[in-house]
Write an enzyme that holds these catalytic residues in place. Structure first.
Site, short mmCIF file in Angstrom:
data_model
loop_
_atom_site.label_atom_id
_atom_site.label_comp_id
_atom_site.label_asym_id
_atom_site.label_seq_id
_atom_site.Cartn_x
_atom_site.Cartn_y
_atom_site.Cartn_z
CD GLU A 114 53.03 61.89 13.33
OE1 GLU A 114 52.93 63.01 12.81
OE2 GLU A 114 52.87 60.82 12.69
CE1 TYR A 186 56.90 59.39 12.59
CE2 TYR A 186 57.14 61.23 14.11
CZ TYR A 186 56.68 60.71 12.92
OH TYR A 186 55.97 61.51 12.05
CG ASP A 226 56.15 55.89 10.78
OD1 ASP A 226 56.66 55.40 9.75
OD2 ASP A 226 55.48 56.95 10.78
CG ASN A 228 58.51 58.08 8.03
OD1 ASN A 228 57.52 58.12 7.30
ND2 ASN A 228 58.62 58.81 9.14
CG ASP A 331 48.17 59.27 9.21
OD1 ASP A 331 48.57 58.74 10.26
OD2 ASP A 331 48.69 60.30 8.73
#
Length: 348
Positions: A114, A186, A226, A228, A331
Site C-alpha cells: 500500500e 498486497y 498484507d 487481508n 495502521d
C-alpha cells in the site's frame, strides 16, 4: 392423566410419553406478573456451536517470543521484514519510522505494501543507503495500492512485477534469491460492503495460487505481505457477536476458507502459527473503525493480517517470526521473519 388407565400396553405408552415430555417449569422460581401487565419474554437461547470470547481465551495463551534480538546472526540468518505503510510518502513526510526501522533491524529484504506511489514519482521516493528498490505502482487508479521491495545492494537478485499477466493495481512483486523466491503481495480487500469478495476468492486467490505453484517448481517460496485475512478465530479481536464478525471483510468464511485452500494446495505453512499455534492478542493491524488505535497491547482492537507463509521445504529453517507493534507511522506494524540460510541453488 387424570383418569386411571388399565392395561399393560396403555400403561407402557403413557410412561414413554411422560419420559419424553418437556421438563416442567418450576413456577416457584418464576416471578409472577401483576394483572394487566405483559409477561416477560423468554430469554434468548445462546448458540453453543459458535466461539465466545471466553472460550477463545480459555483455549489460547499469551504470546512469549522464542528469541531475543541478540540471537540474530547475519552470517547464519536471513532477515525479511514486511510492512503495509498505508502511503509511503506519508510515512516519509511525517517522521523517520522507515529509516529508523532499517537502522535498527538491518533487514536483508524489506517488503512494503500500500505504497500508493505514482509511477513517475516512485524512483525518487524513499531511497535508503545500502539498498536498492523496485516498485509496482497502480495504473488502474492513481494513489492506490502499490508494492515495493528494498533489498541490500550486496544481494544477487532478480525482481519481477505482477503475475504472469499484467498487474494493473501493482499488488505483486517477486524477488528471486539464489535459494528461494519472496513474493510480496498486497491482497485485495473484499470491501466494507463485500463488493470485491467474489473477485477476491474466485479470481485473485486462484491466480495467486497458480503463480506460487509455478514458482515452487523451481525453488521454495516465501509468500508475504498484507494478506487481508484473519485465518483463526483469535487472529482478530472479539467483537460482541461472532455471527456479525463473519460479515466483516477479512473474516468472512469465504476468505478464510480460500486462504486455507491456498496454503494447502501450494504446500505452504503459516510461519507464525507453526511456532506460536495458540498465542493470542498478536496483531499487525489496528483500525479506527473497530475502536481505539492508541493501544497495541493485550485486549486491543487488532487483527493479524500480515503473514509469512512459506513452502514446507523451508519449515525447518524458520528461526523466529514476530511483530514490531512499537513501530508507528501506519495502521499496520512491521512483521519479521528470521530464516536460517541454506546452501544456495543456482540463480535461474
Amino acid at each position: 392423566y387424570q383418569r386411571r388407565v388399565h392395561g399393560g400396553k396403555k400403561t407402557e405408552l403413557i410412561a414413554r410419553l411422560q419420559a419424553t415430555a418437556e421438563p416442567a417449569v418450576d413456577i416457584s422460581s418464576t416471578p409472577a406478573t401483576k394483572a394487566g401487565e405483559p409477561s416477560s419474554p423468554a430469554p434468548k437461547r445462546q448458540r453453543t456451536d459458535q466461539p465466545t470470547k471466553e472460550s477463545i481465551r480459555a483455549a489460547t495463551i499469551p504470546f512469549v517470543r522464542k528469541t531475543a534480538n541478540t540471537d540474530f546472526d547475519p552470517s547464519k540468518h536471513l532477515k525479511v521484514i514486511s510492512w503495509n505503510v498505508n502511503g509511503l510518502a506519508s510515512v516519509l513526510r511525517n517522521g523517520t519510522a522507515l529509516q529508523q526501522l532499517v537502522t535498527d533491524e538491518c533487514p536483508d529484504v524489506l517488503c512494503l505494501q500500500e505504497t500508493k506511489l505514482q509511477t513517475a514519482a516512485a524512483p525518487t521516493t524513499g531511497p535508503l543507503p545500502g539498498y536498492k528498490f523496485v516498485d509496482a505502482c497502480s495504473t488502474a487508479k492513481l494513489g492506490y495500492s502499490g508494492t515495493r521491495v528494498y533489498y541490500k545492494d550486496t544481494l544477487k537478485t532478480v525482481v519481477t512485477a505482477g503475475f504472469d499477466k499484467k498487474d494493473p493495481e501493482g499488488r505483486v512483486l517477486t524477488l528471486e534469491l539464489p535459494e528461494l523466491f519472496i513474493v510480496n503481495t498486497y491482497v485485495p480487500n473484499a470491501g466494507m460492503k463485500l463488493e470485491r469478495l467474489e473477485y477476491r476468492v474466485k479470481t485473485w486467490d486462484p491466480t495467486l495460487a497458480s503463480y506460487i505453484q509455478k514458482l515452487a517448481q523451481k525453488k521454495p517460496v516465501v509468500w508475504t505481505g498484507d494478506l487481508n485475512v484473519a485465518e483463526r478465530d483469535y487472529d482478530r479481536f472479539f467483537a460482541s457477536d461472532f455471527t456479525a464478525m463473519q460479515k466483516v471483510p477479512g473474516f468472512t468464511p469465504e476468505e478464510r476458507t480460500s486462504f486455507r485452500h491456498t496454503l494447502s494446495t501450494c504446500h505452504l505453512t503459516d510461519a507464525f502459527r507453526m511456532l506460536y499455534p495458540d498465542a493470542r492478542d498478536v496483531y499487525s493491524f489496528w483500525s479506527a473503525r473497530f475502536g481505539k488505535t492508541a493501544s497495541r497491547g493485550e485486549n486491543s482492537s487488532g487483527w493479524r493480517l500480515d503473514y509469512f507463509a512459506l513452502s514446507d521445504a523451508l519449515r525447518a529453517q524458520v528461526v523466529d517470526t514476530f511483530m514490531l507493534p512499537e513501530v508507528q507511522g501506519s495502521d499496520h506494524c512491521p512483521v519479521v521473519l528470521w530464516l536460517a540460510k541454506c546452501a544456495p541453488a543456482s540463480l535461474k
